[in-house]
Write an enzyme that holds these catalytic residues in place. Structure first.
Site, PDB file in Angstrom:
ATOM      1  N   ASP A  86      42.061  33.928  44.079  1.00  0.00           N
ATOM      2  CA  ASP A  86      40.840  34.676  44.382  1.00  0.00           C
ATOM      3  C   ASP A  86      39.592  33.900  43.946  1.00  0.00           C
ATOM      4  OD1 ASP A  86      39.512  36.892  45.458  1.00  0.00           O
ATOM      5  OD2 ASP A  86      40.881  38.307  44.513  1.00  0.00           O
TER       6      ASP A  86
ATOM      7  N   ASP B 193      37.577  41.611  51.839  1.00  0.00           N
ATOM      8  CA  ASP B 193      38.749  42.488  51.738  1.00  0.00           C
ATOM      9  C   ASP B 193      38.784  43.543  52.844  1.00  0.00           C
ATOM     10  OD1 ASP B 193      39.363  41.097  49.462  1.00  0.00           O
ATOM     11  OD2 ASP B 193      39.427  42.859  48.152  1.00  0.00           O
TER      12      ASP B 193
END
Ligand code: NAG
Ligand code: NAG
Length: 410
Positions: free
Chosen positions: A175, A230
């Site tokens: 991430d 996301d």
């Protein structure tokens, strides 16, 4: 659809080529990096031989977020077996954020969270491997992960890669939160090199949310790269991610895939038809198929979607060519891409409020005009009795889709 849609299509394609060309620094080619250069990087940076077809499995985030422990992960592995999903190719069991203590130990090692992973990650990997599955883990190219409850790997890349390898980790999602402000193009290859040095191959999933267009240079760095922020469990979120991801279709290939984020099928925020669209677009786009629902009590409706072998086969086709949206007229869309054996995958999507007929013409699908094809309906699991020539028309539910494999017949 009427024929005047052709102008729209060619304009859209033209704009796309212009944009990609400008992103690529003005080189008049849809693949800006020369093949030799790409292959050179591939050899020197990422050459782990993984991801020859898009990865398939499960990840904890979309359903459980931070509420995970070793039991949750074991149960997910058990459920992949019990449901038969592992046999269909869903073999990665991926732990997302929140598995580690906030602080590293005195040697600087990342430590599994004692309250939730008391047996440690190695024991979990052994358990998952004993079932014939693979274990994935999560870290971050920053000082903390996005939950800010555990450390990121920035500055600890080699140490963390070694730790993951010592535990038997098969997959790393990486991430982009709490970084030092430097570009992902600087931070991500450091982990690529660390993973290449640490021992057995580890699938490397870049999750830098599409910053600086990773598709254009992702292949030497990772096995897949997120093209979007996301996903959320809504139709709007799903279709917008599908569109952003489609923009980079030319850059997907075996070993390096565009990733519009994980699946929400089964989490309850969309209708059955919408989840079929979600799964179909991900499959035809050669996206990673990472389930994000609670597998312990997955419903029959959900299983009918995620266990559709014929749709999965489109995703896992060895040719590995991502589909394009070749036509988009109002709410009606045609997605298509080539498959092995001179076959063509076709997806008709109706984004509108009414049931509508959609016609795909052979020139949209790059099929020669007089070719007769046999059409297999992948959601009805039926081969249509009459062959088609020139076009195929189907009536498509509101927010629904129809998906076919077209096979030329002599
Ligand atoms: C699914 O099962 C889990 C535990 O087995 C339970 O906590 C959860 O409430 C169940 N969810 C539904 C929607 O039944
Ligand atoms: C489909 O093709 C047939 C001939 O093969 C033609 O008669 C028909 O008009 C076409 N339909 C559409 C909607 O283009």
């Amino acid at each position: 659809m009427e024929n005047d849609g052709g102008f729209f299509v060619s304009m859209a394609t033209l704009i796309k080529i212009m944009l990609l060309t400008s992103l690529a620094g003005g080189v008049a080619s849809s693949r800006p990096v020369k093949v030799t250069e790409t292959e050179h990087y591939r050899r020197t940076l990422l050459a782990n031989g993984l991801g020859l077809t898009p990865p398939m499995g499960w990840n904890s985030w979309n359903h459980f977020y931070c509420n995970i422990d070793e039991k949750t992960i074991k149960k997910a592995a058990d459920a992949l077996i019990a449901t038969g999903l592992s046999k269909l190719g869903y073999t990665y069991v991926n732990i997302d954020d929140c598995w580690a203590e906030l602080t590293r130990d005195e040697k600087g090692n990342s430590v599994p969270r004692k309250s939730t992973f008391p047996s440690g990650i190695k024991a979990l990997a052994d358990y998952v491997h004993s079932k014939g599955l693979k274990l994935g883990i999560y870290s971050d190219a920053g000082y903390f992960t996005c939950s800010k409850t555990m450390p990121g790997s920035l500055g600890h890349e080699e140490q963390d890669a070694k730790t993951f390898a010592s535990w038997g980790i098969d997959y790393l999602k990486y991430d982009n939160c709490y970084n030092d402000g430097s570009k992902p193009t600087v931070r991500y290859p450091v982990m690529t090199r660390a993973l290449m040095k640490c021992g057995p191959p580890i699938y490397f999933s870049l999750c830098e949310w599409g910053d600086l267009h990773p598709a254009l240079r992702g292949a030497p760095v990772g096995n897949s790269w997120r093209t979007t922020n996301d996903i959320a469990d809504t139709r709007e979120s799903m279709v917008s991610r599908a569109d952003l991801n489609e923009f980079y279709a030319d850059y997907a290939r075996p070993g390096g895939w565009n990733d519009p984020d994980m699946l929400e099928v089964g989490n309850g925020g969309m209708t059955e038809d919408e989840y079929m669209v979600h799964f179909s677009i991900w499959a035809i786009s050669k996206a990673p198929l990472l389930l994000g629902c609670d597998l312990r009590n997955v419903t029959k409706d959900t299983l009918d979607i995620i266990a559709n072998k014929e749709v999965i086969a489109v995703n896992q086709d060895p040719q590995g060519v991502q589909a394009h949206k070749v036509r988009s007229e109002g709410d009606l869309e045609i997605w298509t891409g080539p498959l092995s054996g001179y076959r063509v995958a076709l997806l008709l999507v109706n984004r509108g409020p009414l049931r509508r007929a959609i016609t795909a013409n052979w020139d949209d699908l790059a099929i020669p005009p007089n070719t007769y094809v046999e059409a297999r309906d992948l959601w009805e699991h039926k081969t249509l009795t009459t062959p088609f020539v020139g076009n195929l028309t189907a009536t498509v539910n509101s927010h629904g889709c129809k998906m076919y494999i077209l096979k030329p017949i002599s």
